[in-house]
Design a protein around this motif. Structure first.
Motif, PDB file in Angstrom:
ATOM      1  N   TYR A 200      -6.030  -6.164   3.297  1.00 52.91           N
ATOM      2  CA  TYR A 200      -4.966  -6.265   2.352  1.00 52.91           C
ATOM      3  C   TYR A 200      -5.467  -5.554   1.184  1.00 52.91           C
ATOM      4  O   TYR A 200      -6.201  -6.098   0.281  1.00 52.91           O
ATOM      5  CB  TYR A 200      -4.827  -7.759   2.113  1.00 52.91           C
ATOM      6  CG  TYR A 200      -4.670  -8.687   3.502  1.00 52.91           C
ATOM      7  CD1 TYR A 200      -3.141  -8.939   3.806  1.00 52.91           C
ATOM      8  CD2 TYR A 200      -5.838  -8.728   4.340  1.00 52.91           C
ATOM      9  CE1 TYR A 200      -3.023  -9.585   4.786  1.00 52.91           C
ATOM     10  CE2 TYR A 200      -5.381  -9.473   5.609  1.00 52.91           C
ATOM     11  CZ  TYR A 200      -4.089  -9.836   5.853  1.00 52.91           C
ATOM     12  OH  TYR A 200      -3.796 -10.451   6.781  1.00 52.91           O
ATOM     13  N   TYR A 201      -4.661  -4.376   0.772  1.00 48.26           N
ATOM     14  CA  TYR A 201      -5.299  -3.612  -0.199  1.00 48.26           C
ATOM     15  C   TYR A 201      -4.157  -3.509  -1.469  1.00 48.26           C
ATOM     16  O   TYR A 201      -3.060  -3.652  -1.361  1.00 48.26           O
ATOM     17  CB  TYR A 201      -5.011  -2.193   0.278  1.00 48.26           C
ATOM     18  CG  TYR A 201      -5.730  -1.033  -0.444  1.00 48.26           C
ATOM     19  CD1 TYR A 201      -7.350  -0.889  -0.766  1.00 48.26           C
ATOM     20  CD2 TYR A 201      -5.068  -0.147  -1.089  1.00 48.26           C
ATOM     21  CE1 TYR A 201      -7.704  -0.051  -1.564  1.00 48.26           C
ATOM     22  CE2 TYR A 201      -5.606   0.880  -1.956  1.00 48.26           C
ATOM     23  CZ  TYR A 201      -6.963   0.986  -2.363  1.00 48.26           C
ATOM     24  OH  TYR A 201      -7.351   1.977  -3.127  1.00 48.26           O
ATOM     25  N   THR A 202      -4.686  -3.425  -2.466  1.00 51.76           N
ATOM     26  CA  THR A 202      -4.241  -3.695  -3.810  1.00 51.76           C
ATOM     27  C   THR A 202      -4.470  -2.519  -4.658  1.00 51.76           C
ATOM     28  O   THR A 202      -5.823  -2.151  -5.037  1.00 51.76           O
ATOM     29  CB  THR A 202      -4.456  -4.789  -4.682  1.00 51.76           C
ATOM     30  OG1 THR A 202      -4.212  -6.100  -4.014  1.00 51.76           O
ATOM     31  CG2 THR A 202      -3.568  -5.093  -5.996  1.00 51.76           C
ATOM     32  N   ASN A 203      -3.407  -1.828  -5.047  1.00 54.40           N
ATOM     33  CA  ASN A 203      -3.482  -0.417  -5.904  1.00 54.40           C
ATOM     34  C   ASN A 203      -3.572  -0.996  -7.396  1.00 54.40           C
ATOM     35  O   ASN A 203      -2.249  -1.041  -8.173  1.00 54.40           O
ATOM     36  CB  ASN A 203      -2.312   0.324  -5.505  1.00 54.40           C
ATOM     37  CG  ASN A 203      -2.525   1.825  -6.320  1.00 54.40           C
ATOM     38  OD1 ASN A 203      -3.620   1.970  -7.035  1.00 54.40           O
ATOM     39  ND2 ASN A 203      -1.330   2.366  -6.544  1.00 54.40           N
ATOM     40  N   ASN A 204      -4.523  -1.095  -7.934  1.00 52.74           N
ATOM     41  CA  ASN A 204      -4.442  -1.672  -9.525  1.00 52.74           C
ATOM     42  C   ASN A 204      -4.723  -0.311 -10.495  1.00 52.74           C
ATOM     43  O   ASN A 204      -4.831  -0.486 -11.418  1.00 52.74           O
ATOM     44  CB  ASN A 204      -5.851  -2.318  -9.652  1.00 52.74           C
ATOM     45  CG  ASN A 204      -5.739  -3.968  -9.166  1.00 52.74           C
ATOM     46  OD1 ASN A 204      -4.521  -4.295  -9.047  1.00 52.74           O
ATOM     47  ND2 ASN A 204      -6.542  -4.250  -8.480  1.00 52.74           N
ATOM     48  N   SER A 205      -4.550   0.806  -9.907  1.00 51.57           N
ATOM     49  CA  SER A 205      -4.895   2.238 -10.539  1.00 51.57           C
ATOM     50  C   SER A 205      -3.444   2.314 -11.138  1.00 51.57           C
ATOM     51  O   SER A 205      -2.424   1.813 -10.837  1.00 51.57           O
ATOM     52  CB  SER A 205      -5.156   3.270  -9.758  1.00 51.57           C
ATOM     53  OG  SER A 205      -4.028   3.746  -8.959  1.00 51.57           O
ATOM     54  N   PRO A 206      -3.553   3.190 -12.130  1.00 53.29           N
ATOM     55  CA  PRO A 206      -2.419   3.640 -13.030  1.00 53.29           C
ATOM     56  C   PRO A 206      -1.300   4.738 -12.059  1.00 53.29           C
ATOM     57  O   PRO A 206      -0.424   5.348 -12.731  1.00 53.29           O
ATOM     58  CB  PRO A 206      -2.694   4.128 -14.226  1.00 53.29           C
ATOM     59  CG  PRO A 206      -3.906   4.815 -14.154  1.00 53.29           C
ATOM     60  CD  PRO A 206      -4.711   3.837 -12.933  1.00 53.29           C
ATOM     61  N   ASN A 207      -1.807   5.054 -10.905  1.00 53.05           N
ATOM     62  CA  ASN A 207      -1.321   6.212 -10.162  1.00 53.05           C
ATOM     63  C   ASN A 207      -0.814   5.667  -8.934  1.00 53.05           C
ATOM     64  O   ASN A 207      -1.435   4.853  -8.277  1.00 53.05           O
ATOM     65  CB  ASN A 207      -2.551   7.220  -9.923  1.00 53.05           C
ATOM     66  CG  ASN A 207      -3.200   7.570 -11.049  1.00 53.05           C
ATOM     67  OD1 ASN A 207      -2.437   8.017 -12.053  1.00 53.05           O
ATOM     68  ND2 ASN A 207      -4.453   7.720 -10.945  1.00 53.05           N
ATOM     69  N   PRO A 208       0.414   6.308  -8.406  1.00 48.85           N
ATOM     70  CA  PRO A 208       1.060   6.044  -7.051  1.00 48.85           C
ATOM     71  C   PRO A 208      -0.102   6.660  -6.283  1.00 48.85           C
ATOM     72  O   PRO A 208      -0.494   7.508  -6.389  1.00 48.85           O
ATOM     73  CB  PRO A 208       2.111   6.646  -7.074  1.00 48.85           C
ATOM     74  CG  PRO A 208       2.278   7.761  -8.158  1.00 48.85           C
ATOM     75  CD  PRO A 208       1.188   7.261  -9.174  1.00 48.85           C
ATOM     76  N   LEU A 209      -0.183   6.274  -4.835  1.00 48.09           N
ATOM     77  CA  LEU A 209      -0.939   6.495  -3.922  1.00 48.09           C
ATOM     78  C   LEU A 209      -0.148   6.933  -2.804  1.00 48.09           C
ATOM     79  O   LEU A 209       0.494   6.039  -1.913  1.00 48.09           O
ATOM     80  CB  LEU A 209      -2.018   5.554  -3.375  1.00 48.09           C
ATOM     81  CG  LEU A 209      -2.635   4.992  -4.752  1.00 48.09           C
ATOM     82  CD1 LEU A 209      -3.692   3.920  -3.973  1.00 48.09           C
ATOM     83  CD2 LEU A 209      -3.667   6.262  -5.037  1.00 48.09           C
ATOM     84  N   ALA A 210       0.118   8.082  -2.136  1.00 48.86           N
ATOM     85  CA  ALA A 210       0.805   8.855  -1.155  1.00 48.86           C
ATOM     86  C   ALA A 210      -0.217   8.733   0.164  1.00 48.86           C
ATOM     87  O   ALA A 210       0.490   8.866   1.174  1.00 48.86           O
ATOM     88  CB  ALA A 210       1.241  10.012  -1.709  1.00 48.86           C
ATOM     89  N   PHE A 211      -1.296   8.535  -0.053  1.00 47.58           N
ATOM     90  CA  PHE A 211      -2.225   8.458   1.321  1.00 47.58           C
ATOM     91  C   PHE A 211      -3.350   7.502   0.815  1.00 47.58           C
ATOM     92  O   PHE A 211      -3.705   7.149  -0.377  1.00 47.58           O
ATOM     93  CB  PHE A 211      -2.620   9.820   1.753  1.00 47.58           C
ATOM     94  CG  PHE A 211      -3.113  10.614   0.578  1.00 47.58           C
ATOM     95  CD1 PHE A 211      -4.611  10.525   0.157  1.00 47.58           C
ATOM     96  CD2 PHE A 211      -2.520  11.536  -0.015  1.00 47.58           C
ATOM     97  CE1 PHE A 211      -4.959  11.361  -0.573  1.00 47.58           C
ATOM     98  CE2 PHE A 211      -2.914  12.338  -1.100  1.00 47.58           C
ATOM     99  CZ  PHE A 211      -4.305  12.367  -1.289  1.00 47.58           C
ATOM    100  N   LEU A 212      -3.946   7.105   2.187  1.00 53.23           N
ATOM    101  CA  LEU A 212      -5.212   6.334   1.979  1.00 53.23           C
ATOM    102  C   LEU A 212      -6.357   6.793   2.797  1.00 53.23           C
ATOM    103  O   LEU A 212      -6.170   7.610   3.683  1.00 53.23           O
ATOM    104  CB  LEU A 212      -5.094   4.890   2.509  1.00 53.23           C
ATOM    105  CG  LEU A 212      -3.784   3.966   2.028  1.00 53.23           C
ATOM    106  CD1 LEU A 212      -3.493   2.841   2.749  1.00 53.23           C
ATOM    107  CD2 LEU A 212      -4.225   3.695   0.525  1.00 53.23           C
ATOM    108  N   TRP A 213      -7.564   6.958   2.215  1.00 54.40           N
ATOM    109  CA  TRP A 213      -8.810   7.305   2.939  1.00 54.40           C
ATOM    110  C   TRP A 213      -9.606   6.135   3.292  1.00 54.40           C
ATOM    111  O   TRP A 213      -9.916   4.991   2.236  1.00 54.40           O
ATOM    112  CB  TRP A 213      -9.470   8.133   1.958  1.00 54.40           C
ATOM    113  CG  TRP A 213      -8.975   9.405   1.907  1.00 54.40           C
ATOM    114  CD1 TRP A 213      -8.237  10.113   0.854  1.00 54.40           C
ATOM    115  CD2 TRP A 213      -9.217  10.641   2.956  1.00 54.40           C
ATOM    116  NE1 TRP A 213      -7.848  11.359   1.197  1.00 54.40           N
ATOM    117  CE2 TRP A 213      -8.437  11.677   2.431  1.00 54.40           C
ATOM    118  CE3 TRP A 213      -9.707  10.656   4.170  1.00 54.40           C
ATOM    119  CZ2 TRP A 213      -8.350  12.847   3.058  1.00 54.40           C
ATOM    120  CZ3 TRP A 213      -9.855  11.748   4.880  1.00 54.40           C
ATOM    121  CH2 TRP A 213      -8.937  13.018   4.658  1.00 54.40           C
ATOM    122  N   LEU A 214     -10.182   6.132   4.476  1.00 51.03           N
ATOM    123  CA  LEU A 214     -10.990   4.855   4.903  1.00 51.03           C
ATOM    124  C   LEU A 214     -12.327   5.356   5.334  1.00 51.03           C
ATOM    125  O   LEU A 214     -12.259   6.802   5.952  1.00 51.03           O
ATOM    126  CB  LEU A 214     -10.256   4.134   5.922  1.00 51.03           C
ATOM    127  CG  LEU A 214      -9.287   3.324   5.635  1.00 51.03           C
ATOM    128  CD1 LEU A 214      -8.105   4.020   5.699  1.00 51.03           C
ATOM    129  CD2 LEU A 214      -9.226   2.144   6.640  1.00 51.03           C
TER     130      LEU A 214
END
Length: 654
Positions: A85-99
């Motif tokens: 359950y991932y939350t993007n608190n950054s000021p940037n949109p994320l088009a991909f995720l890295w694991l």
């Protein structure tokens, strides 16, 4: 004011001193390099303040995990499903995720395998044919809609390219991955399988796909896992379920949620006793190991349910060969916790793991009182195949070690729960920031334990060895772990620790240093500090511009060589005072401590600040002698890693 007068006297003496009495020597010192301006290459900003604290707009993303995993002992296989359950608190949109999928280290064609020495090394990741993470499926749920995503795998990294962008400032997504891997017997000295006479001990780590950190410094942190470099993980809550053969005991990070389902009434009763006892209580005794009486049932599987909050990782171990001990932990706030040890009978005894619960308990109590209270309610040490490895709430130590070696391993690995489990630095890029800071605090824990039974602050032994080690070093501490020369890796631990000891005892003083060090820990607990955040924190809280110190210890391979050049008397009369000339011959500089002994038996300690070296590598100071000088000794307590101690001493001609 007295300090100012002393500097004036020293400066005046150096001006009037005839050049003929200055000893001729070869010096590498250039004060312009050491005291160069602009140590920090950038200013503070709204994310990371100039004073070393998180800025008003500091952010970090969050990853909560629900994990279901099954240990198949017949095939030494772990099968799992993780929901992130991932939350993007950054000021940037994320088009991909890295694991991170670190089990791919054990693929024979991995980068880690390719860069392992032919002769092998501590991590020795070559040759495990069944190794690697098998991703069976990957999908995400976003805004209530499910998307099947084809993962793009590059060595130990997995990318999920999304058909949309996760919005900034708090947008959420759920990542679902089914996976499996064969458990390596020797998992790069971090996990694996140990075969004992009562069964296999499984130590499971890097056992689920984990989110890479996305931060304000580099964006996605995607350095591959190659063995030496450790980990950088997001914080979150963990809810995980381990299904294992019913004959096994499972020890894990966090708190067991279903003891009534997986433990016997006797074990539950003994654990309750342990939570009230400062002495070690045996939960499973020697003659009970592997017997039917220790398990609710012998056949089939049991599922162990654990939870851990605000952690950056979790790990666990399982075996039917475990003895099990426990004792209460007493926290400064009055809260209570439990320290535990699980180990095979091969490791038992007073010299072995019979004392490990106390080692763990008392280490946690010391670090909690001295630096920052341990935030979780349980901790466990597991004896197994790993020489020494740390995870939140659980540590792996070698089943072979005893006595002092076991103490030092336990206190070191649990010390990592402060660096980098509480203060969440990037181990894969800046190894000194966790290994070095942890080694530093370990020394104080060793001194405190049982009237310094294992005390190791032994400067006369450590400092000369470090001088030799630093003299041969080719890489500075800021070097990334995978780029550090193999013989220099120990510098991350001991050079950093010695640097902080010297900063505390010889530059700042204990009170100023301790305040600043705790200030750093408090401000960066459960956050992601960079090296500059540490440097700025100490500078600001201690009230000292330490750019020169950080430069020489962390960014260079400079070495120290302090020397006494000569002694003259004012008007050739010892009762008028002595003019003592000292030199800084190496490129590193530190304050000076000189022990001066006169022929009449009088002895004094003179301390001079590092600023005497700002104008050059020679300095003369006046000593108010009352009789001829018998000897002058620099660094008399051997605190410094001086590369040539022969020139530290001047003795009067006989």
């Amino acid at each position: 004011m007295n300090h100012f007068k002393t500097l004036c006297v020293c400066l005046f003496a150096s001006i009037i001193l005839p050049q003929s009495i200055l000893a001729q020597s070869t010096s590498k010192y250039d004060q312009h390099q050491l005291f160069a301006p602009f140590f920090f290459t950038h200013n503070g900003n709204e994310y990371r303040s100039a004073d070393g604290t998180p800025g008003p707009k500091y952010w970090q993303n969050k990853a909560n995990y629900e994990i279901h995993a099954t240990l198949n002992e017949q095939d030494t296989l772990l099968q799992g499903e993780v929901h992130i359950y991932y939350t993007n608190n950054s000021p940037n949109p994320l088009a991909f995720l890295w694991l991170q999928i670190d089990q791919n280290l054990f693929v024979p064609t991995s980068r880690g395998a390719a860069t392992t020495l032919v002769s092998g090394d501590r991590f020795d990741v070559k040759g495990y044919k069944k190794g690697g993470e098998h991703i069976q499926s990957a999908s995400v749920i976003y805004k209530g809609k499910t998307y099947v995503i084809k993962p793009v795998i590059t060595d130990t990294r997995l990318q999920l390219r999304l058909p949309f962008a996760i919005k900034p400032n708090g947008d959420k997504i759920i990542v679902n991955i089914k996976y499996s891997f064969s458990i390596p017997q020797y998992g790069a000295d971090r996990m694996g399988r140990l075969y004992t006479k009562n069964g296999v001990i499984y130590q499971l780590a890097q056992w689920y796909p984990r989110m890479c950190v996305y931060d304000d410094i580099r964006g996605w942190n995607i350095l591959p896992y190659m063995g030496q470099g450790e980990f950088y993980c997001e914080y979150g809550n963990f809810d995980y379920y381990i299904t294992a053969p019913a004959s096994m005991i499972v020890a894990g990070s966090g708190v067991l949620q279903n003891p009534e389902e997986v433990l016997t009434s006797t074990e539950i009763k003994r654990l309750d006793e342990a939570r009230k006892s400062d002495s070690t209580v045996q939960i499973i005794k020697e003659d009970e190991v592997g017997t039917a009486s220790t398990r609710p049932r012998e056949k089939g599987n049991l599922t162990w349910h654990f939870k851990m909050e605000n952690s950056r990782d979790i790990s666990w171990a399982a075996s039917k060969a475990f003895r099990w001990d426990a004792a209460r932990i007493n926290f400064p706030s009055g809260r209570k916790g439990i320290a535990m040890a699980v180990y095979p009978i091969e490791s038992q005894g007073y010299e072995g793991y019979g004392r490990s619960t106390q080692y763990l308990k008392q280490s946690i109590e010391f670090y909690s009182k001295t630096y920052f209270e341990y935030p979780w309610n349980s901790a466990v040490v597991v004896a197994g195949v790993a020489l020494g490895m740390e995870y939140p709430g659980i540590i792996f130590c070698s089943y072979k070690i005893k006595n002092a070696n076991l103490w030092h391993d336990v206190t070191h690995e649990i010390g990592h729960n402060w660096f980098p489990m509480i203060v969440g630095s990037n181990e894969r890029r800046f190894m000194w920031q966790d290994e070095g800071l942890n080694t530093f605090i370990n020394g104080f824990a060793s001194t405190a334990f049982n009237n310094s039974e294992y005390g190791n602050h032994d400067y006369p032994s450590i400092s000369p060895r470090m001088g030799l080690m630093m003299g041969n070093a080719t890489d500075p501490l800021m070097t990334a772990p995978e780029s550090m020369g193999f013989r220099d890796v120990g510098l991350y631990y001991y050079k950093t620790s010695l640097a902080l000891d010297i900063l505390r005892n010889d530059v700042l003083g204990p009170e100023r240093f301790d305040y600043a060090f705790r200030y750093y820990i408090k401000n960066w607990a459960f956050k992601h500090p960079q090296p500059d955040d540490f440097f700025r924190s100490i500078d600001n809280a201690a009230g000292e511009d330490l750019g020169w110190f950080w430069r020489e210890w962390f960014f260079t391979t400079w070495t120290l060589d302090q020397a006494v050049s000569g002694v003259k008397y004012v008007d050739d009369n010892a009762t008028n005072g002595a003019l003592i000339t000292i030199e800084n011959l190496g490129q590193m500089a530190l304050p000076v401590t000189a022990e001066i002994t006169e022929q009449n038996g009088h002895s004094s300690i003179i301390k001079l600040p590092v600023e005497i070296w700002q104008r050059g590598g020679k300095w003369t100071f006046k000593y108010n002698s009352t009789s001829p000088i018998k000897s002058v000794v620099l660094d008399p307590k051997v605190h410094y890693p001086d590369t040539d101690r022969d020139n530290n001493t001047w003795k009067a001609p006989q």
